[in-house]
Design an enzyme around this catalytic site. Structure first.
Site, PDB file in Angstrom:
ATOM      1  N   ARG A  34       0.750  -1.141   0.254  1.00  0.00           N
ATOM      2  CA  ARG A  34       0.101   0.388   0.115  1.00  0.00           C
ATOM      3  C   ARG A  34       0.945   1.138  -0.167  1.00  0.00           C
ATOM      4  NH1 ARG A  34      -3.635   1.025   5.120  1.00  0.00           N
ATOM      5  NH2 ARG A  34      -1.672   2.291   5.836  1.00  0.00           N
ATOM      6  N   SER A 103     -12.374  -3.524   2.280  1.00  0.00           N
ATOM      7  CA  SER A 103     -12.147  -2.979   3.476  1.00  0.00           C
ATOM      8  C   SER A 103     -13.394  -2.916   4.367  1.00  0.00           C
ATOM      9  CB  SER A 103     -12.061  -1.850   3.586  1.00  0.00           C
ATOM     10  OG  SER A 103     -10.387  -1.701   3.440  1.00  0.00           O
ATOM     11  N   LYS A 132      -4.064   5.489   8.681  1.00  0.00           N
ATOM     12  CA  LYS A 132      -5.088   5.678   7.847  1.00  0.00           C
ATOM     13  C   LYS A 132      -5.670   7.080   7.870  1.00  0.00           C
ATOM     14  CE  LYS A 132      -7.646   4.067   4.342  1.00  0.00           C
ATOM     15  NZ  LYS A 132      -8.960   4.276   4.742  1.00  0.00           N
TER      16      LYS A 132
END
Length: 203
Positions: A34, A103, A132
């Site tokens: 990511r 998610s 995040k």
């Protein structure tokens, strides 16, 4: 696909190969690349190097959000969030054989899921997490358990997890836990991963 200890690379990490290898040597069973900062062209060679490094351990690489990176690098799968590419379009583009994860943050995200498209969901965030900043409202372990029960596929717990959480994650019914900082920000990532893997085994 083993979701037990799912390591997600931190945004902007310098030596991703060394970090991912340390995590896997310690017991990480899945790695997700990511990186919201780099372009697809920059990430494709990174993904290819990671795949080559992880292959001897039999650990798959999942790419977050970037379909072209996943396809061009030969990654094992793709993970998308609620604001990313829709799962039906994602499955159409990656084909039937690659792993696809999503998610989910609320029950309504699960209620709308078409069957037969996803391989797993990331459920949470369980807690607030600095890795995040734009995450949804934390659901806690009770909320995690509700999401896990409603999920039509295996669920991995996400969001602010680390040492001491394995038992609660397991009791909620999750197939594993995803971590970023608990390994990526540790002074010794391999030892941190090993401690988490051992804790899961005891839970």
């Amino acid at each position: 696909m083993n979701l037990t200890l799912y390591f997600v690379t931190p945004d902007g990490a310098e030596d991703l190969e060394a970090l991912a290898l340390a995590a896997v040597r310690g017991g990480a069973t899945l790695v997700q690349l990511r990186d919201k900062r780099r372009s697809d062209d920059e990430l494709i060679p990174v993904a290819r190097r990671l795949i080559a490094a992880l292959d001897p351990f039999g650990v798959p690489l999942i790419v977050n959000d970037r379909v072209e990176v996943a396809l061009s690098s030969g990654a094992a799968g793709l993970h998308v969030g609620q604001g990313d590419l829709g799962i039906e379009e994602a499955r159409r583009r990656i084909g039937p054989d690659l792993i696809l994860g999503l998610s989910v943050e609320e029950m309504r995200h699960l209620e709308a899921l078409p069957l037969g498209i996803l391989d797993y969901v990331g459920a949470g965030p369980v807690r607030a997490t600095a890795s995040k900043p734009d995450h949804a409202m934390p659901v806690g372990f009770d909320g995690l358990a509700r999401l896990v029960r409603a999920a039509p596929v295996p669920a991995v717990a996400i969001g602010g997890l680390g040492p001491g959480d394995a038992r609660a994650v397991k009791q909620a019914g999750a197939a594993g836990m995803a971590v970023v900082s608990a390994i990526g920000a540790a002074a010794d990532p391999e030892a941190a991963a090993r401690a988490l893997a051992e804790e899961w085994g005891r839970a």
